[in-house]
Design a protein around this motif. Structure first.
Motif, PDB file in Angstrom:
ATOM      1  N   ALA A   1       0.851  -1.192   0.000  1.00  0.00           N
ATOM      2  CA  ALA A   1       0.000   0.000   0.000  1.00  0.00           C
ATOM      3  C   ALA A   1       0.883   1.237   0.000  1.00  0.00           C
ATOM      4  N   ASP A   2       0.597   2.168  -0.864  1.00  0.00           N
ATOM      5  CA  ASP A   2       1.453   3.343  -1.019  1.00  0.00           C
ATOM      6  C   ASP A   2       0.605   4.607  -1.118  1.00  0.00           C
ATOM      7  N   PRO A   3      -0.016   5.024  -0.011  1.00  0.00           N
ATOM      8  CA  PRO A   3      -0.847   6.243  -0.061  1.00  0.00           C
ATOM      9  C   PRO A   3       0.019   7.474  -0.299  1.00  0.00           C
TER      10      PRO A   3
ATOM     11  N   PRO B   1       1.477   9.101   3.863  1.00  0.00           N
ATOM     12  CA  PRO B   1       1.574   7.857   4.642  1.00  0.00           C
ATOM     13  C   PRO B   1       0.615   7.810   5.837  1.00  0.00           C
ATOM     14  N   ARG B   2       0.185   8.994   6.329  1.00  0.00           N
ATOM     15  CA  ARG B   2      -0.738   8.988   7.462  1.00  0.00           C
ATOM     16  C   ARG B   2      -2.176   8.767   7.027  1.00  0.00           C
ATOM     17  N   ASP B   3      -2.403   8.733   5.701  1.00  0.00           N
ATOM     18  CA  ASP B   3      -3.785   8.706   5.218  1.00  0.00           C
ATOM     19  C   ASP B   3      -4.120   7.400   4.493  1.00  0.00           C
ATOM     20  N   LEU B   4      -3.860   6.276   5.177  1.00  0.00           N
ATOM     21  CA  LEU B   4      -4.188   4.966   4.619  1.00  0.00           C
ATOM     22  C   LEU B   4      -5.703   4.840   4.427  1.00  0.00           C
ATOM     23  N   TYR B   5      -6.459   5.376   5.392  1.00  0.00           N
ATOM     24  CA  TYR B   5      -7.918   5.304   5.328  1.00  0.00           C
ATOM     25  C   TYR B   5      -8.455   6.089   4.125  1.00  0.00           C
ATOM     26  N   GLY B   6      -7.852   7.268   3.890  1.00  0.00           N
ATOM     27  CA  GLY B   6      -8.274   8.076   2.747  1.00  0.00           C
ATOM     28  C   GLY B   6      -8.029   7.345   1.426  1.00  0.00           C
ATOM     29  N   MET B   7      -6.897   6.628   1.367  1.00  0.00           N
ATOM     30  CA  MET B   7      -6.599   5.835   0.174  1.00  0.00           C
ATOM     31  C   MET B   7      -7.669   4.769  -0.044  1.00  0.00           C
ATOM     32  N   LEU B   8      -8.054   4.115   1.049  1.00  0.00           N
ATOM     33  CA  LEU B   8      -9.104   3.087   0.964  1.00  0.00           C
ATOM     34  C   LEU B   8     -10.425   3.700   0.495  1.00  0.00           C
ATOM     35  N   MET B   9     -10.779   4.848   1.059  1.00  0.00           N
ATOM     36  CA  MET B   9     -12.070   5.476   0.716  1.00  0.00           C
ATOM     37  C   MET B   9     -12.089   5.949  -0.736  1.00  0.00           C
TER      38      MET B   9
END
Lengths: 353, 353
Positions: free
Chosen positions: B337-339, B342-350
């Motif tokens: 996973a490479d958002p 790096p602090r926004d893994l959830y945003g990448m998912l959404m």
């Protein structure tokens, strides 16, 4: 839910199902994030309940000046799983993830891998689901408000898992970086949670029955001091997870009933590294299995000192694999050599010329 | 040959090069099998020479009634590698491989995987290359004839590695199953080796300066008895590789100078499990590094008691990775996973919804 994870998804022995990051995100959306977290929590709880079955070893770590690479294996006798995970704090300054992970589930009876999966996203999901499972057993009944101190990559997953599993309706966010809080608040808009931005940790924990600390990259930090923590709360401490990294003042630990995943690992990596190695702790699985009491009264401070454990990754891999046949969110990898005659590997190679 | 394995093959941080079984076979044919084995032997020798640099731990094994699943990690400080390998003797009766394997090479500086590779084929290649490296240092000078007892999956790889690295021109094959010998003889026709089928072990070792034993699935078997082994030979014993599994009569061991990979592991898994744990052995790396004499005279019996070690897999992964850019025999896997933040893994998912 099944405890027999063996059968292959395809008849071709050389192929192993692979769940990429893209597949994992599609899988989450196909199932729905809150349902995914709830069902994952069920798998985690089920595996904690049969804790004694598992082959448990401390993670195998390779340390360097820059970070650590770890392998976390476990087995329930029917399936075997391991996770590869790194921890490199300086990565975030170079646009990389501090933690990346992938994992494999395998069939104990044949040794053949059953699935290879990304686990950066999955670890974030399982960490939140584990926290919610612990809180389900330890937090005050009727808790509706959670403070989250540290609004990094784990924050929103925690918020949604506690909403889905524990019925939390309000999160109170604080981070030393207001941009992190703004990011989390933005991401959680429309989630159904009431989101309150707080400028201090003190403000965040006001009225909260659950306090989650998930800060990063701190050396012996004191996110919570003793006078901040009132009677009756549940503390979900997940940011202190390696030697030299803690979040809570030692005095809080001394006032709390402490619950951990796997004591030999938590003594080294968790908040309790600050305590005498003989300080009494209870194991979460014992609470879930009904062998040890969880919350005993309204004034008790319960503390889940969470560092993550291999069985939780195993549960997560097991849950994801059980979703593949129905959703199709995977690709087949040609990972295993499968000659017609097992003794004729060389012949297989020559025929490929 | 390079000792700095770090740079990514692509600029996209989420992608990890994957070498499938099909890619591995194409890679071998693109390079040529004998050249592949020779170059791989060079990498193995180079890594043995800098043995002291490596972070060495015994393999992490998960045993069951049916077999074993092992993780074999190591690191030279710049790169980290591990192999997943199973051993399930009953698999061959069900049309599966007894041993399958895959491995990962990673960058110590970032913890990011650099390559995922099949290793069933690659382990067969590296096992043969390791044997040839040992024989280069231990076998009598001018050896041209090798007996191979056990004509299973490893046999032809041994024959070709000894031809390419040591100048062997004749192999004398024996197996308790004549069909296995016929398979190996057929596969080696046209290889440039003189192939002699032998109906007994005694016949096979006649005139051989090197004796390779690579039988499988035996419990404390005696493939070679003491009176069969004359002065001056080199024995390459690779089939005894786990507790309870040996190939040589104990008296042969007592007449031999014994060389091993990693004593703590070989004492448990190798032929020397039959000896007193204090019985003197030399380490192969010491011979290669010039710290200990290899062959001292024409009458000496040298024995390489080989069980396989993590550094050899590391060398093999390192060699394969160094071939990828030029040959292109790999595919990119979306493993990490490479958002953007790096602090926004959830945003990448959404955003993937």
């Amino acid at each position: 839910m099944t405890r027999t994870p063996a059968l292959a998804l395809n008849d071709t022995l050389n192929l192993v199902p692979f769940v990429s990051v893209d597949h994992m995100m599609k899988l989450v959306h196909a199932i729905g994030l809150e349902r995914f977290l709830t069902e994952l929590a069920d798998y985690i709880e089920e595996d904690f309940r049969r804790w004694e079955l598992f082959d448990k070893t401390p993670r195998v770590a390779s340390h360097s000046a820059e970070g650590v690479i770890e392998l976390m294996p476990t087995s329930d006798g029917a399936a075997y799983g391991f996770k590869y995970v790194n921890g490199h704090p300086k990565n975030s300054r170079e646009g990389r993830q501090t933690v990346t992970a992938f994992g494999v589930l395998a069939d104990v009876a044949t040794g053949y891998p059953l699935m290879l999966s990304e686990m950066t996203m999955l670890t974030a999901l399982r960490t939140a689901a584990v926290s919610a499972v612990a809180a389900k057993h330890l937090a005050p009944k009727g808790a509706r408000v959670m403070a989250i101190i540290g609004n990094g990559a784990q924050c929103e997953f925690q918020a949604l898992a506690f909403k889905a599993v524990c019925g939390i309706d309000t999160v109170r966010l604080h981070d030393i970086d207001p941009a992190a809080t703004a990011k989390s608040a933005r991401n959680l808009a429309g989630s159904g949670l009431r989101v309150v931005r707080c400028s201090t940790p003190q403000a965040a924990i006001e009225g909260a029955q659950i306090i989650t600390t998930c800060t990063a990259d701190k050396q012996y930090a004191t996110i919570l001091t003793d006078n901040m923590v009132g009677a009756g709360v549940h503390i979900n401490a997940i940011g202190g997870d390696c030697p030299g990294k803690t979040e809570l003042h030692r005095d809080i630990l001394l006032r709390s009933d402490i619950f951990v995943e796997y004591p030999p690992q938590t003594r080294i990596e968790g908040e309790i590294q600050q305590l005498d190695p003989r300080h009494p702790v209870a194991e979460l699985w014992q609470v879930i299995a009904g062998k040890v009491a969880g919350r005993k009264g309204a004034a008790q401070i319960t503390l889940f000192d969470s560092v993550g454990f291999a069985t939780e990754d195993f549960s997560a891999l097991r849950y994801v694999r059980d979703q593949l046949a129905a959703t199709g969110h995977y690709a087949d990898l040609d990972l295993l050599a499968d000659p017609d005659d097992p003794r004729d590997l060389y012949g297989m190679l020559m025929r490929a010329a």
